[in-house]
Design an enzyme around this catalytic site. Structure first.
Site, mmCIF file in Angstrom:
data_model
loop_
_atom_site.group_PDB
_atom_site.id
_atom_site.type_symbol
_atom_site.label_atom_id
_atom_site.label_comp_id
_atom_site.label_asym_id
_atom_site.label_seq_id
_atom_site.Cartn_x
_atom_site.Cartn_y
_atom_site.Cartn_z
ATOM 1 N N SER A 114 32.818 39.418 43.679
ATOM 2 C CA SER A 114 34.175 39.965 43.741
ATOM 3 C C SER A 114 34.867 39.980 42.386
ATOM 4 C CB SER A 114 35.028 39.152 44.720
ATOM 5 O OG SER A 114 35.102 37.804 44.297
ATOM 6 N N CYS A 115 34.319 39.251 41.421
ATOM 7 C CA CYS A 115 34.981 39.178 40.116
ATOM 8 C C CYS A 115 33.945 39.144 39.017
ATOM 9 C CB CYS A 115 35.867 37.927 40.021
ATOM 10 S SG CYS A 115 36.624 37.704 38.407
ATOM 11 N N GLY A 116 33.851 40.220 38.266
ATOM 12 C CA GLY A 116 32.868 40.281 37.202
ATOM 13 C C GLY A 116 33.306 39.602 35.937
ATOM 14 N N CYS A 118 34.895 36.312 35.932
ATOM 15 C CA CYS A 118 35.109 34.885 36.101
ATOM 16 C C CYS A 118 34.322 34.135 35.027
ATOM 17 C CB CYS A 118 34.658 34.444 37.486
ATOM 18 S SG CYS A 118 35.530 35.290 38.818
#
Length: 290
Positions: A114-116, A118
């Protein structure tokens, strides 16, 4: 190699009736990306197109910029204690003369589906200077009607989504609306990396005459990946973030959001959109045109 989908037992409740049946789910497994044998990043992804994913990730990180920068991409054998190959570790070997970045704890990246971004030390760390500035010459000029038809064409090409309902998709279209490539993944950033990585291995970077369409929202990371690949137009069926709009305005990227049929918002780079004569054209590039 891991499968794209897996079957799991589920209890189904419909109008009070209970039944047991298998359900098809999208697979999600970690992929470790190594650079010249040293760990660089781990991302949660849908197995498949792993070499393209690794190459696209390195383009977005500014490590490589063309086909000639890569010597080899291989799965690492003996990735487990018993020596088995899990097909979840990929090593990218750089060509001679290509500078190897300093892989420190600050640079080492853990990304989720969901988060590239982080694990990034700071926002400045992701404002990487691209080797392919957005410089389409002459500039693309796209009719809103052409853009309006792209989401349906993307949806029709989502083969795994039809079976699972759980994947993001990214597609490349030509300036005439021809579907050039489409990739699916549990992570929206991975889907884009797979597109860019495939273009790199095919020797097609920069993608200066193309449109990138994503099935969800347009985040900063996706805008950055478009810029790093030289893509002049990013369109999304959902909303952009404020930072994505800022980056688009700074780099000359055309950013379109809420692309749903004939309706869309243009947040930056409106000079590439063939607006009707009666529509306003004097807004700043960071403002939305509804």
């Amino acid at each position: 190699m891991g499968r794209v989908t897996e079957r799991r037992r589920t209890i189904r409740i419909r109008d009070g009736a209970v039944s047991t049946r298998p359900d098809t789910l999208v697979a999600e497994e970690p992929l470790e990306i190594r650079l010249n044998g040293k760990p660089l990043a781990i991302t949660m992804r849908t197995p498949g197109d792993d070499f393209a994913l690794a190459a696209g990730f390195l383009v977005s990180e500014g490590v490589i910029g063309g086909q000639g920068d890569v010597r080899s991409i291989v799965y690492c054998a003996g990735a487990t204690a018993d020596g088995a190959n899990t097909y979840n570790v990929v090593d990218v070997g750089l060509a001679p003369g290509v500078e190897v970045p300093d892989i420190t704890l600050e640079r080492n990246v853990y990304t989720t589906s969901s988060c590239g971004l982080c694990g990034k030390a700071s926002l400045d760390a992701v404002r990487t200077t691209t080797r392919h500035p957005v410089a389409d010459a002459p500039p693309l000029l796209l009719a809103p009607s052409l853009l309006a038809g792209l989401p349906d064409r993307l949806r029709a090409a989502q083969r795994v989504f039809d079976r699972t309902g759980g994947l993001h998709a990214a597609a490349l279209f030509s300036e005439t609306g021809e579907l050039m490539d489409v990739r699916e993944d549990v992570g929206r950033h991975n889907a884009v990396d797979k597109l860019v990585g495939r273009a790199l291995t095919d020797g097609r970077l920069p993608l200066s005459r193309s449109v990138l369409l994503v099935s969800g929202r347009a985040s900063f990371e996706l805008a950055q990946k478009a810029v790093m690949a030289g893509i002049p137009v990013l369109a999304a069926v959902s909303a952009p973030s404020s930072l994505a709009v800022d980056l688009a305005a700074e780099t000359g990227l055309t950013l379109v959001g809420f692309l749903r049929g004939p309706s869309m918002n243009v947040y930056a780079g409106e000079h590439r959109i063939a607006l009707d004569a009666g529509q306003p054209t004097g807004t700043a590039s960071g403002d939305a045109l509804s």
